[in-house]
Design a protein around this motif. Structure first.
Motif, PDB file in Angstrom:
ATOM      1  N   LEU A  29       0.832  -1.193   0.000  1.00  0.00           N
ATOM      2  CA  LEU A  29       0.000   0.000   0.000  1.00  0.00           C
ATOM      3  C   LEU A  29       0.875   1.255   0.000  1.00  0.00           C
ATOM      4  O   LEU A  29       0.630   2.211  -0.739  1.00  0.00           O
ATOM      5  N   MET A  30       1.923   1.236   0.804  1.00  0.00           N
ATOM      6  CA  MET A  30       2.803   2.401   0.870  1.00  0.00           C
ATOM      7  C   MET A  30       3.531   2.596  -0.462  1.00  0.00           C
ATOM      8  O   MET A  30       3.780   3.723  -0.885  1.00  0.00           O
ATOM      9  N   THR A  31       3.866   1.514  -1.139  1.00  0.00           N
ATOM     10  CA  THR A  31       4.476   1.625  -2.461  1.00  0.00           C
ATOM     11  C   THR A  31       3.545   2.364  -3.411  1.00  0.00           C
ATOM     12  O   THR A  31       3.955   3.263  -4.148  1.00  0.00           O
ATOM     13  N   VAL A  32       2.244   1.968  -3.337  1.00  0.00           N
ATOM     14  CA  VAL A  32       1.267   2.617  -4.211  1.00  0.00           C
ATOM     15  C   VAL A  32       1.138   4.096  -3.844  1.00  0.00           C
ATOM     16  O   VAL A  32       1.106   4.961  -4.719  1.00  0.00           O
ATOM     17  N   VAL A  33       1.103   4.382  -2.529  1.00  0.00           N
ATOM     18  CA  VAL A  33       1.031   5.786  -2.097  1.00  0.00           C
ATOM     19  C   VAL A  33       2.242   6.537  -2.643  1.00  0.00           C
ATOM     20  O   VAL A  33       2.145   7.652  -3.158  1.00  0.00           O
ATOM     21  N   ASN A  34       3.399   5.919  -2.557  1.00  0.00           N
ATOM     22  CA  ASN A  34       4.649   6.501  -3.046  1.00  0.00           C
ATOM     23  C   ASN A  34       4.549   6.861  -4.534  1.00  0.00           C
ATOM     24  O   ASN A  34       4.866   7.969  -4.950  1.00  0.00           O
ATOM     25  N   TYR A  35       4.058   5.911  -5.338  1.00  0.00           N
ATOM     26  CA  TYR A  35       3.905   6.180  -6.764  1.00  0.00           C
ATOM     27  C   TYR A  35       2.897   7.288  -7.030  1.00  0.00           C
ATOM     28  O   TYR A  35       3.038   8.066  -7.965  1.00  0.00           O
ATOM     29  N   SER A  36       1.839   7.317  -6.183  1.00  0.00           N
ATOM     30  CA  SER A  36       0.711   8.194  -6.499  1.00  0.00           C
ATOM     31  C   SER A  36       1.038   9.679  -6.361  1.00  0.00           C
ATOM     32  O   SER A  36       0.295  10.516  -6.845  1.00  0.00           O
ATOM     33  N   VAL A  37       2.119   9.987  -5.680  1.00  0.00           N
ATOM     34  CA  VAL A  37       2.451  11.403  -5.510  1.00  0.00           C
ATOM     35  C   VAL A  37       3.706  11.789  -6.283  1.00  0.00           C
ATOM     36  O   VAL A  37       4.267  12.861  -6.067  1.00  0.00           O
ATOM     37  N   GLN A  38       4.185  10.908  -7.165  1.00  0.00           N
ATOM     38  CA  GLN A  38       5.411  11.218  -7.890  1.00  0.00           C
ATOM     39  C   GLN A  38       5.272  10.947  -9.382  1.00  0.00           C
ATOM     40  O   GLN A  38       4.442  10.140  -9.803  1.00  0.00           O
ATOM     41  N   GLU A  39       6.107  11.616 -10.142  1.00  0.00           N
ATOM     42  CA  GLU A  39       6.243  11.294 -11.565  1.00  0.00           C
ATOM     43  C   GLU A  39       7.404  10.317 -11.666  1.00  0.00           C
ATOM     44  O   GLU A  39       8.464  10.523 -11.070  1.00  0.00           O
ATOM     45  N   THR A  40       7.181   9.212 -12.380  1.00  0.00           N
ATOM     46  CA  THR A  40       8.218   8.191 -12.445  1.00  0.00           C
ATOM     47  C   THR A  40       8.873   8.206 -13.831  1.00  0.00           C
ATOM     48  O   THR A  40       8.171   8.160 -14.849  1.00  0.00           O
ATOM     49  N   PHE A  41      10.170   8.273 -13.819  1.00  0.00           N
ATOM     50  CA  PHE A  41      10.901   8.153 -15.078  1.00  0.00           C
ATOM     51  C   PHE A  41      11.711   6.876 -15.045  1.00  0.00           C
ATOM     52  O   PHE A  41      11.767   6.183 -14.032  1.00  0.00           O
ATOM     53  N   GLY A  42      12.355   6.573 -16.178  1.00  0.00           N
ATOM     54  CA  GLY A  42      13.196   5.393 -16.227  1.00  0.00           C
ATOM     55  C   GLY A  42      14.352   5.520 -15.241  1.00  0.00           C
ATOM     56  O   GLY A  42      14.567   6.576 -14.640  1.00  0.00           O
ATOM     57  N   ASN A  43      15.057   4.419 -15.025  1.00  0.00           N
ATOM     58  CA  ASN A  43      16.213   4.407 -14.133  1.00  0.00           C
ATOM     59  C   ASN A  43      15.867   4.835 -12.704  1.00  0.00           C
ATOM     60  O   ASN A  43      16.702   5.367 -11.991  1.00  0.00           O
ATOM     61  N   ASN A  44      14.584   4.623 -12.333  1.00  0.00           N
ATOM     62  CA  ASN A  44      14.153   4.961 -10.989  1.00  0.00           C
ATOM     63  C   ASN A  44      14.393   6.410 -10.622  1.00  0.00           C
ATOM     64  O   ASN A  44      14.875   6.730  -9.547  1.00  0.00           O
ATOM     65  N   VAL A  45      14.068   7.291 -11.555  1.00  0.00           N
ATOM     66  CA  VAL A  45      14.152   8.716 -11.260  1.00  0.00           C
ATOM     67  C   VAL A  45      12.742   9.220 -10.945  1.00  0.00           C
ATOM     68  O   VAL A  45      11.808   8.945 -11.690  1.00  0.00           O
ATOM     69  N   PHE A  46      12.577   9.857  -9.800  1.00  0.00           N
ATOM     70  CA  PHE A  46      11.249  10.304  -9.359  1.00  0.00           C
ATOM     71  C   PHE A  46      11.211  11.807  -9.154  1.00  0.00           C
ATOM     72  O   PHE A  46      12.208  12.410  -8.748  1.00  0.00           O
ATOM     73  N   PHE A  47      10.075  12.422  -9.466  1.00  0.00           N
ATOM     74  CA  PHE A  47       9.854  13.832  -9.120  1.00  0.00           C
ATOM     75  C   PHE A  47       8.580  13.912  -8.304  1.00  0.00           C
ATOM     76  O   PHE A  47       7.571  13.309  -8.664  1.00  0.00           O
ATOM     77  N   PHE A  48       8.613  14.681  -7.246  1.00  0.00           N
ATOM     78  CA  PHE A  48       7.426  14.823  -6.413  1.00  0.00           C
ATOM     79  C   PHE A  48       6.395  15.682  -7.126  1.00  0.00           C
ATOM     80  O   PHE A  48       6.704  16.736  -7.656  1.00  0.00           O
ATOM     81  N   GLU A  49       5.142  15.198  -7.134  1.00  0.00           N
ATOM     82  CA  GLU A  49       4.097  15.908  -7.867  1.00  0.00           C
ATOM     83  C   GLU A  49       2.921  16.332  -6.998  1.00  0.00           C
ATOM     84  O   GLU A  49       1.944  16.865  -7.489  1.00  0.00           O
ATOM     85  N   GLY A  50       2.924  15.961  -5.720  1.00  0.00           N
ATOM     86  CA  GLY A  50       1.808  16.337  -4.861  1.00  0.00           C
ATOM     87  C   GLY A  50       0.546  15.578  -5.245  1.00  0.00           C
ATOM     88  O   GLY A  50       0.590  14.381  -5.552  1.00  0.00           O
ATOM     89  N   VAL A  51      -0.568  16.307  -5.264  1.00  0.00           N
ATOM     90  CA  VAL A  51      -1.839  15.635  -5.536  1.00  0.00           C
ATOM     91  C   VAL A  51      -2.249  15.740  -7.007  1.00  0.00           C
ATOM     92  O   VAL A  51      -3.393  15.518  -7.356  1.00  0.00           O
ATOM     93  N   LYS A  52      -1.283  16.036  -7.851  1.00  0.00           N
ATOM     94  CA  LYS A  52      -1.594  16.245  -9.260  1.00  0.00           C
ATOM     95  C   LYS A  52      -2.337  15.061  -9.890  1.00  0.00           C
ATOM     96  O   LYS A  52      -3.341  15.226 -10.572  1.00  0.00           O
ATOM     97  N   TRP A  53      -1.849  13.844  -9.627  1.00  0.00           N
ATOM     98  CA  TRP A  53      -2.480  12.662 -10.254  1.00  0.00           C
ATOM     99  C   TRP A  53      -3.900  12.466  -9.748  1.00  0.00           C
ATOM    100  O   TRP A  53      -4.762  12.028 -10.485  1.00  0.00           O
ATOM    101  N   PHE A  54      -4.067  12.763  -8.468  1.00  0.00           N
ATOM    102  CA  PHE A  54      -5.423  12.608  -7.903  1.00  0.00           C
ATOM    103  C   PHE A  54      -6.396  13.564  -8.589  1.00  0.00           C
ATOM    104  O   PHE A  54      -7.500  13.183  -8.957  1.00  0.00           O
ATOM    105  N   GLU A  55      -5.930  14.818  -8.745  1.00  0.00           N
ATOM    106  CA  GLU A  55      -6.778  15.800  -9.424  1.00  0.00           C
ATOM    107  C   GLU A  55      -7.079  15.349 -10.836  1.00  0.00           C
ATOM    108  O   GLU A  55      -8.214  15.411 -11.306  1.00  0.00           O
TER     109      GLU A  55
END
Lengths: 288, 354
Positions: A29-55
């Motif tokens: 569940l925490m993994t999913v929460v982790n994905y849900s607030v970030q933009e995921t790129f290749g090579n495990n590069v993440f950017f924090f996006e806040g609630v953008k995906w939810f919106e």
């Protein structure tokens, strides 16, 4: 003063549960929460996006459409399966050798794997070679579930009713057989009609098992994936694309991990809240 | 006469539940069916109610043959061991339900419900649901439903069996009076001899689907017709022994003997059966008529101020109910006194003598 032995050994007893729940619920569940607030790129590069995906998900028409389809589907099958299940349970024999025959027959659909059910009904309903499809067409209806949305819905609902009504039957039958015979005798002495017996004795006594049946059927049908996926693949078009099918398309088809994770969480919350509402509504009188 | 069974039998498949049975129950009497589980009490009640059809024989009710009549056409009410009420009706609606079915005017229903609720002391609970009541109150509601119909025949199937001891005592005291005032004929099934004695009225002892005896409760207890009736109406079970009469004495095991007195003096020599209730074999002799026997303790149960001693004497196992606390050990030798003046004597066919 009484000397009390204080130790923390009791924690060892709950440890297996803690570990188990952590691994099969909390960490995923925490993994999913982790994905849900970030933009995921290749090579495990993440950017924090806040609630953008939810919106984005909450405002997307595609999500609204899937949710509506899901709600309609669940509503329809509940409206069919619960009354039908109770009716079948009522008409089953109460004692004698036929009881076990009926119970085994009823349990059979429940034993068939979901993807097999989908495949069975797919072939069964094919308009050219399927027994059901040919029969319906033979009766003069134009029926092709791979092309007509209505036919696709009809087949999906029919398949689910065939697969899962048994569960309601078994639960209701168990509930019915727990009513002491004295209730029926008392009703007979009162001169109560069969309808009164059902309305004032059987139905109130079935309340608990029916609550469980409705909850189980609600949750299961709300998460339905395999059978419509095998039967129609969500089509024709996306007319039978229910929430979980849509989710898989987003997550694995388009590989949009952020929106998919956000959708999973929303999906999860909807089921949680609706189950709670169902339960509270049905148990309301019980607690008064 | 309220209800009469004429040679009624009931068989289900190959099982005989009721052997040919005839009985007449007078109107307004409180009748008790006493018998162990599976003796046929419930079947008899169901036959009387009309819930089941007898396999053969006739049932007459107030001078009318009602053998095949549907249950709702007869004026009967029944109360069960389980507390049977409509689960989603209030207490008021539960009590009113039999009257609503016959479409009685609302005002009259209300008056009757209030009256019955007062009799059964459940007036404050009329607005509540059955599930919110204690077992005793739930059973009171069920009794109120039976009472409000003003039935001619009220059938009670172990109505107190599921209640706590205190509540049971309370209701047991009220029951005979309640139904006596209503004028109904009551048939009350129970497994407990003590309950039958407390309720009074008339008792029919039942054994394996046949009546063994019927009469006023106390006389059935005091003068059993045969060994079977005495057995059914005794708890702890009645003690028996094979004895023989020679000359003017009864002999048991060649070691114990006592004089045959009164009407027994003239009995011809031969083999007989003696029966005596547990409280007539005690650790202390009650009077001169007591005969001493020695045996070995099998087990002792102590309940407050009484001791139930199971012991083996010769080849027999007897039960003694003595006052006081006697913690006897297993295997201990014990001397007991049988009060011969309270013994029942049966012939070889287990029929009472005298």
């Amino acid at each position: 003063m009484i000397d009390k032995t204080v130790n923390q050994r009791a924690w060892f007893l709950v440890l297996p549960v803690v570990v188990l729940v952590a691994f099969n619920a909390l960490i995923p569940l925490m993994t999913v929460v982790n994905y849900s607030v970030q933009e995921t790129f290749g090579n495990n590069v993440f950017f924090f996006e806040g609630v953008k995906w939810f919106e984005q998900i909450l405002n997307s028409e595609r999500f609204h459409a899937s949710l509506l389809r899901q709600l309609s589907f669940t509503g329809i099958i509940l409206l069919i399966e619960i009354p039908l299940g109770v009716a079948i349970a009522l008409s089953m024999p109460k004692k004698g050798p036929w009881v076990s025959v009926c119970l085994v027959l009823m349990a059979l659909p429940l034993l068939i794997p979901w993807n097999v059910v989908g495949a069975m009904w797919n072939i069964f309903a094919l308009p050219d070679i399927g027994l059901l499809g040919r029969m319906i067409n033979g009766m003069g209806f134009d029926y092709n579930f791979t092309q007509q949305p209505l036919a696709a819905w009809f087949t999906t609902v029919l398949m689910d009713v065939w697969h899962w009504t048994s569960l309601v039957v078994l639960l209701a039958y168990a509930g019915l057989s727990s009513i002491p015979d004295a209730y029926y005798q008392a009703a007979r002495i009162d001169g109560a009609s069969a309808w009164s017996v059902f309305r004032f004795i059987q139905l109130p006594k079935l309340k608990r098992v029916l609550t469980i049946a409705i909850l189980l059927r609600f949750m299961d049908s709300f998460m339905i994936y395999t059978e419509p996926f095998v039967l129609t693949g969500g089509g024709p078009g996306n007319t039978t694309t229910f929430l979980s099918i849509d989710l898989v398309k987003i997550a694995l088809g388009q590989f949009d991990l952020g929106p998919a994770a956000a959708m999973s969480l929303i999906y999860f919350l909807i089921i949680l809240v609706m189950s709670w509402i169902f339960y509270t509504l049905m148990m309301r009188n019980e607690e008064q | 006469m309220a209800i009469e069974l004429k040679e009624v039998t009931k068989t289900v498949g190959v099982d005989t539940h009721i052997y040919p049975t005839s009985i007449k129950l007078e109107e307004g009497r409180f009748n008790i069916l006493l018998g162990t589980t599976l003796s046929g009490k419930t079947t008899l009640l169901r036959l009387m109610a009309g819930l089941e059809r007898p396999t053969s024989g006739e049932i007459w009710f107030k001078g009318q043959n009602v053998t095949g009549m549907a249950v709702q056409k007869r004026k009967v009410a029944m109360v069960y061991q389980q507390f049977i009420n409509y689960p989603n009706f209030s207490v008021y609606d539960n009590i009113a339900s039999p009257l609503k079915v016959v479409r009685m005017p609302k005002k009259e229903i209300d008056a009757r419900v209030q009256k019955v609720a007062e009799l059964l002391k459940i007036q404050p609970m009329l607005r509540r649901m059955p599930a919110e009541l204690s077992g005793g109150q739930q059973q009171r509601v069920a009794l109120a439903r039976a009472l409000i119909k003003e039935s001619d025949l009220v059938l009670l199937d172990e109505p107190l069996a599921n209640l706590d001891y205190k509540l049971r005592e309370e209701l047991r005291e009220e029951l005979p009076k309640l139904f006596h005032d209503s004028g109904a004929t009551v048939v009350y099934a129970t497994t407990e001899p003590a309950e039958a004695l407390l309720l009074g009225g008339y008792t029919a002892t039942l054994h394996e689907g046949s009546f063994t005896q019927y009469g006023p409760t106390s006389s059935v207890y005091r003068d059993p017709k045969d060994l079977l009736s005495a057995r059914v109406f005794s708890d702890p079970p009645i003690n028996t022994a094979a004895i023989s009469k020679r000359g003017d004495s009864f002999h048991y095991n060649e070691t114990v003997s006592w004089k045959a007195k009164g009407k027994y003096a003239s009995l011809p020599d031969g083999d007989y059966i003696v029966g005596f209730r547990p409280h007539h074999i005690t650790l202390v002799p009650d009077n001169d008529e007591a005969v001493r026997v020695s045996g070995k303790v099998v087990v002792t149960e102590i309940s407050g101020s009484e001791s139930v001693i199971h012991m083996s004497v010769g080849g027999d196992t007897w039960v003694s109910l003595s006052h006081g606390i006697h913690p006897l050990k297993r295997g201990e030798a014990v001397e007991l006194f049988v009060q011969t003046d309270h013994c029942f004597y049966f012939d070889a066919n287990e029929q009472i003598i005298g």
